[in-house]
Design an enzyme around this catalytic site. Structure first.
Site, short mmCIF file in Angstrom:
data_model
loop_
_atom_site.label_atom_id
_atom_site.label_comp_id
_atom_site.label_asym_id
_atom_site.label_seq_id
_atom_site.Cartn_x
_atom_site.Cartn_y
_atom_site.Cartn_z
N ARG A 58 -5.93 22.14 50.57
CA ARG A 58 -4.69 22.08 49.38
C ARG A 58 -4.72 20.50 49.79
O ARG A 58 -5.13 19.72 48.22
CB ARG A 58 -3.60 23.09 50.47
CG ARG A 58 -3.53 24.50 49.03
CD ARG A 58 -2.63 25.45 49.76
NE ARG A 58 -2.98 25.17 51.67
CZ ARG A 58 -4.29 26.33 51.40
NH1 ARG A 58 -4.10 27.58 51.02
NH2 ARG A 58 -4.25 26.34 52.45
N THR A 59 -4.12 20.33 50.54
CA THR A 59 -3.01 18.58 50.71
C THR A 59 -4.07 17.84 50.25
O THR A 59 -4.05 16.99 49.58
CB THR A 59 -2.76 18.59 51.80
OG1 THR A 59 -1.50 19.61 52.22
CG2 THR A 59 -1.86 17.37 51.44
N LYS A 86 -15.96 7.79 67.60
CA LYS A 86 -17.13 7.12 69.06
C LYS A 86 -15.70 6.49 69.81
O LYS A 86 -16.31 5.10 70.30
CB LYS A 86 -17.44 5.71 67.80
CG LYS A 86 -18.44 7.00 66.70
CD LYS A 86 -18.99 6.06 66.05
CE LYS A 86 -20.23 6.58 65.28
NZ LYS A 86 -20.52 5.56 64.12
N ARG A 108 -3.24 12.58 56.77
CA ARG A 108 -2.54 13.51 58.02
C ARG A 108 -3.44 13.01 59.27
O ARG A 108 -4.28 12.42 59.86
CB ARG A 108 -3.11 14.96 57.63
CG ARG A 108 -3.12 15.28 58.34
CD ARG A 108 -3.10 16.70 57.32
NE ARG A 108 -2.43 17.52 56.52
CZ ARG A 108 -2.46 18.35 55.48
NH1 ARG A 108 -2.99 19.16 56.50
NH2 ARG A 108 -1.15 19.27 55.23
N HIS A 136 6.32 16.46 55.74
CA HIS A 136 5.28 16.62 55.41
C HIS A 136 5.76 16.97 54.16
O HIS A 136 6.37 17.43 53.40
CB HIS A 136 4.61 18.10 55.64
CG HIS A 136 3.20 18.29 54.42
ND1 HIS A 136 2.80 17.15 53.73
CD2 HIS A 136 2.88 19.30 55.38
CE1 HIS A 136 1.42 17.77 53.16
NE2 HIS A 136 1.41 19.45 53.84
C1 NCD Z 1 0.88 22.83 56.19
C2 NCD Z 1 -0.02 21.74 56.93
O1 NCD Z 1 -0.78 21.51 57.32
O2 NCD Z 1 1.69 21.50 57.54
N1 NCD Z 1 0.30 23.89 55.56
C3 NCD Z 1 0.26 22.77 53.82
O3 NCD Z 1 -0.18 21.87 54.11
N2 NCD Z 1 0.10 23.23 52.71
C4 NCD Z 1 1.05 24.60 56.53
C5 NCD Z 1 0.35 24.51 57.59
O4 NCD Z 1 -0.80 24.69 57.93
O5 NCD Z 1 0.54 26.14 58.06
#
Ligand code: NCD
Length: 311
Positions: A58-59, A86, A108, A136
């Site tokens: 999703r993100t 590497k 991320r 997040h």
């Molecule tokens: C979350 C995350 O990656 O922190 N997912 C997201 O970004 N929608 C939650 C999760 O991984 O459970």
């Protein structure tokens, strides 16, 4: 109001006015996503790098679609295909990407604080797309937008959040955000998944799902983050689901018009039953839809917001 942050690293340091301004800006972008031609020239000529060191559906996609709908050039880098495998350090990777003059890096990473670390060392903007168990921010903002759309105002609402709280960055950003916006936050999870001192963040802590969701206006369920747990924290998934899973029966304890949320990915039959995940109170896909608008707003504001129009 004028708000042009250099970075978006977390909710903790945002003011209520800034949060509301981001949500209002996102609201104005929602319409673009329903047009036949879903593109505006706002970020033409900007380069955005999606630098993802952890799995994401999703993100990552949402930031990519958001950037593309604003006409930015988007580049995706994932850990498995980068030189990290590497032996390159995060800082070297980031400096090499920066040498190509991107305007924004959306990152991320599995280490809490990784985005703050880069933001201090890079000239371009950094947006946190999830750092370890820390924050997040775009998730909490899209959650707030979704709640606002259903409930009008967030102030005075009771929001229950349940699951693996220790390992969730979503819960931390949401506690900051919902507290600032005036909601009462009730947290529930097994003792092994609740960090000590959680109350200090300004929430009620329960060891029992039923107590947390009783009379709640919103229920947010969290996935068990097995990839972050060093050891087994629950006897079995079946037992977890019996005590901490949301199902048609315990959902009745919440307000009749309560909404059910989940940041995804959902584990059906563990933290949420299929009938609730697909039921009439669920707003899970609306959260995903709002994610694009919120990320458009963040990319726009970090790039200068209204100032962009003067160029
Ligand atoms: C979350 C995350 O990656 O922190 N997912 C997201 O970004 N929608 C939650 C999760 O991984 O459970």
């Amino acid at each position: 109001m004028f708000f042009n942050p250099k970075h978006i690293l977390g909710i903790k340091n945002l003011t209520v006015e800034e949060i509301n301004f981001i949500l209002d800006t996102a609201e104005s972008f929602k319409e673009v996503n329903t047009r036949q031609i879903k593109k505006v020239p706002t970020l033409r000529g900007k380069t955005i790098v999606n630098l993802f060191f952890e799995a994401s559906t999703r993100t990552r996609t949402s930031f990519e679609i958001a950037g593309k709908r604003l006409s930015a050039d988007m580049v995706n880098i994932s850990a498995s295909s980068s030189s990290v495998v590497k032996g390159e350090t995060l800082e070297d990777t980031a400096h090499n990407i920066e040498a190509m003059h991107p305007d924004i890096i959306v990152m991320r990473h599995s280490a809490s604080g990784a985005c703050d670390y880069l933001a201090e060392r890079l000239k371009c903007s950094v947006i946190n797309a999830g750092d370890g168990t820390h924050e997040h921010p775009s998730q909490a903002l899209l959650d707030a937008l979704t709640i606002r759309q259903h409930k009008g105002e967030i102030k005075g609402l009771t929001v229950a959040i349940a699951g693996d709280v220790t390992h969730s960055r979503v819960v931390r950003s949401n506690i900051y955000c919902l507290n600032k916006l005036g909601a009462k936050v009730k947290i529930a999870g097994p003792r092994t998944m609740l960090p000590p001192g959680l109350e200090k963040l300004g929430c009620e802590v329960h060891h029992n799902l039923k107590a947390a969701i009783t009379d709640a206006d919103c229920i947010m369920m969290l996935r068990i983050q097995r990839e972050r747990q060093g050891k087994t924290l629950i006897p079995s998934l079946r037992e977890y689901s019996r005590f901490f899973g949301l199902n048609d029966s315990n959902l009745q304890l919440a307000k009749e018009d309560a909404i059910v949320m989940h940041p995804g990915p959902i584990n059906r039959g563990v933290e949420i039953s299929s009938s609730v995940a697909d039921g009439k109170q669920n707003v899970i896909l609306e959260q995903v839809e709002n994610g694009v608008a919120v990320r458009m707003a963040l990319l726009y504001l970090v790039s200068g917001g209204e100032k962009l129009q003067d160029n």
